[in-house]
Design a protein around this motif. Structure first.
Motif, short mmCIF file in Angstrom:
data_model
loop_
_atom_site.label_atom_id
_atom_site.label_comp_id
_atom_site.label_asym_id
_atom_site.label_seq_id
_atom_site.Cartn_x
_atom_site.Cartn_y
_atom_site.Cartn_z
N THR A 116 -12.76 21.43 19.94
CA THR A 116 -14.36 21.48 20.49
C THR A 116 -14.92 22.34 18.60
O THR A 116 -14.31 23.13 18.24
CB THR A 116 -14.97 22.44 21.35
OG1 THR A 116 -14.40 22.49 22.52
CG2 THR A 116 -16.20 22.29 21.47
N GLN A 153 -18.49 23.13 16.78
CA GLN A 153 -19.66 23.34 16.47
C GLN A 153 -19.87 23.21 15.47
O GLN A 153 -19.67 23.42 14.09
CB GLN A 153 -20.14 24.47 17.47
CG GLN A 153 -21.39 24.75 17.26
CD GLN A 153 -22.71 24.33 18.02
OE1 GLN A 153 -22.03 24.00 18.77
NE2 GLN A 153 -23.90 23.72 17.14
N ARG A 160 -18.48 18.78 19.63
CA ARG A 160 -17.35 17.33 19.54
C ARG A 160 -16.35 18.53 20.31
O ARG A 160 -15.71 18.98 19.54
CB ARG A 160 -17.90 16.98 18.44
CG ARG A 160 -19.20 15.90 17.89
CD ARG A 160 -19.25 15.61 17.15
NE ARG A 160 -17.99 14.20 17.13
CZ ARG A 160 -18.10 13.11 16.02
NH1 ARG A 160 -17.87 13.74 15.56
NH2 ARG A 160 -17.14 12.53 16.09
N THR A 161 -15.84 17.24 20.79
CA THR A 161 -14.79 17.77 21.36
C THR A 161 -14.12 16.65 20.65
O THR A 161 -14.12 15.47 21.40
CB THR A 161 -14.74 18.20 23.12
OG1 THR A 161 -15.52 18.90 23.06
CG2 THR A 161 -13.26 18.56 23.88
N PHE A 162 -12.19 17.39 21.22
CA PHE A 162 -11.28 15.79 20.53
C PHE A 162 -9.76 16.17 21.13
O PHE A 162 -10.00 17.71 21.13
CB PHE A 162 -11.33 15.69 18.60
CG PHE A 162 -12.36 16.19 18.76
CD1 PHE A 162 -12.82 14.53 18.41
CD2 PHE A 162 -13.24 17.44 17.30
CE1 PHE A 162 -13.96 14.57 17.35
CE2 PHE A 162 -14.31 16.86 17.36
CZ PHE A 162 -14.44 15.93 16.62
N ARG A 172 -11.09 12.20 14.25
CA ARG A 172 -12.18 12.63 14.63
C ARG A 172 -12.94 11.76 13.74
O ARG A 172 -12.49 11.10 12.45
CB ARG A 172 -12.45 13.82 13.95
CG ARG A 172 -13.89 13.94 13.75
CD ARG A 172 -14.36 15.41 13.52
NE ARG A 172 -13.92 16.18 12.25
CZ ARG A 172 -13.99 17.57 11.21
NH1 ARG A 172 -14.66 17.99 11.98
NH2 ARG A 172 -13.51 17.45 10.40
N ASP A 173 -13.35 10.44 14.25
CA ASP A 173 -13.93 9.31 13.78
C ASP A 173 -13.77 9.01 12.73
O ASP A 173 -13.47 7.72 11.37
CB ASP A 173 -14.93 10.03 12.94
CG ASP A 173 -16.64 10.73 12.93
OD1 ASP A 173 -17.18 11.04 14.65
OD2 ASP A 173 -16.32 11.36 12.97
#
Length: 135
Positions: free
Chosen positions: A74, A76, A82-84, A97-98
């Motif tokens: 996570t 912040q 956002r959590t991955f 991520r993205d």
């Protein structure tokens, strides 16, 4: 027994003994090299020590949950948390991520590239300018 015969017999015994020793040495596994670290099993993954909350500047943080090589990451930032899904990869933790493969690694504050963390010693860095530390 004459001395020539005795010398020949002694030489033959020494050659046989040496051949037997070298054969056994060739069969034995080599000792571990001191420069080689033993493999880390998932149960003792280096990344398991990172589980918990790591603080960044201005209320940002990185929080890791899980263990044994499988993590929930996570992050912040100023836009919110956002959590991955993350996975241990040797001495790093990888996540996507993205659409970009990111990795978290151990560092110190100076290695984060962030002046707010420069004096810290126990940190994690995702990339230059994105780091988190424990106090």
């Amino acid at each position: 027994m004459n001395s020539t015969h005795q010398i020949l017999m002694t030489s033959a015994v020494l050659l046989l003994a040496a051949a037997g020793c070298s054969e056994r040495a060739a069969q034995a596994p080599p000792p571990p090299s001191p420069a080689t670290n033993p493999p880390i099993t998932s149960a003792e993954s280096a990344t398991d020590r990172w589980v918990g909350k790591w603080s960044g500047p201005e209320g940002t943080f990185l929080q890791l949950a899980g263990g044994n090589g499988q993590y929930e990451v996570t992050i912040q930032n100023l836009d919110g948390p956002r959590t991955f899904k993350g996975t241990a990869a040797g001495d790093r933790l990888e996540f996507e991520r993205d659409g970009v493969r990111e990795s978290v690694r151990a560092s110190n504050g100076a290695e984060t590239g962030m002046k707010w963390l420069s004096e810290k010693s126990d940190c994690l860095t995702v990339k230059a300018g994105e780091g988190y530390c424990r106090d």
